[in-house]
Design an enzyme around this catalytic site. Sequence first.
Site: not given
Length: 286
Positions: A145, A170, A234, A237, A260, A269
């Site tokens: 990120r 995150k 992003h 990414r 994640h 994806y």
Amino acid sequence: MNWFRKREKPTGYRHCPESYLDKLELKRYANNTVKSYVSCFERFINFYPDKSINELDELDVRQFLKWLVRNNWSNSYINQSKNSIKFYYEVVLGMPNRFYQIERPKKERKLPTVLSKSEVRELINVTRNIKHKCILSLLYSAGLRRSEVLNLKPKDIDSKRMLIKVNDAKGNKDRFTLLAKSTLTDLRTYYKLYRPQTYLFEGQKKEKYSPTSIARIITSAVRKTSIKKHVTAHTFRHSFATHLLENGTDLRHIQMLLGHSSTKTTEIYTHVASNTFNSITNPIDL
């Protein structure tokens, strides 16, 4: 957090209570979450300038959310607004769940913009400044990120194990991600030239590099190519994850590299990876 406390306060504009900022700080919410919560909550309390914050009730919340809907605010913003309001009454004030009956709009499911491998290479190759090139390379080759690139320190680059440590990402989670050989080569050249002190990427006064600087690097690179897609930090990414999936990397490994919490987030994806469609014969060719 200090930035929010030191802001200029226009006449008549109501700011978040200090207790709101204190609780966000104590719970160590990420900077982007803090900005979103404060912005959303202040929009809510300024919607009712003549009412005390603690007098606002469920009906007031509904009216505010209806106003957002009618003014075409996105579903994600409306959900974020509700979360910011719930945070004040339920977390800061410690009240029981007051707003569980208020409907949430369905979360928008937009597919990410993905660059081809050749487009990624082109964007990196047209970037001549070695610092800028390293930033773009890390965004893609490590799937980072923008905030994670900005928070990197030289010690986070583990050249012996060919890994990058991402600290306090995150959700306040640490993780490791990949370090590409070509990126390491560029980083070594960059380090000898710039000698960063605290952060891997620093401004002219040795302060942490800014998010707007990265945005400008990307805009400049795109302008030098014929790429028509809307490219952000992003996007690199998203492209990293998609290309890994197309190359046969297990979804759980991609989830781990991206940081994640759930594979459900990573599964998006599968909707953009080209190999998802390779086994399907187009009816025009039948």
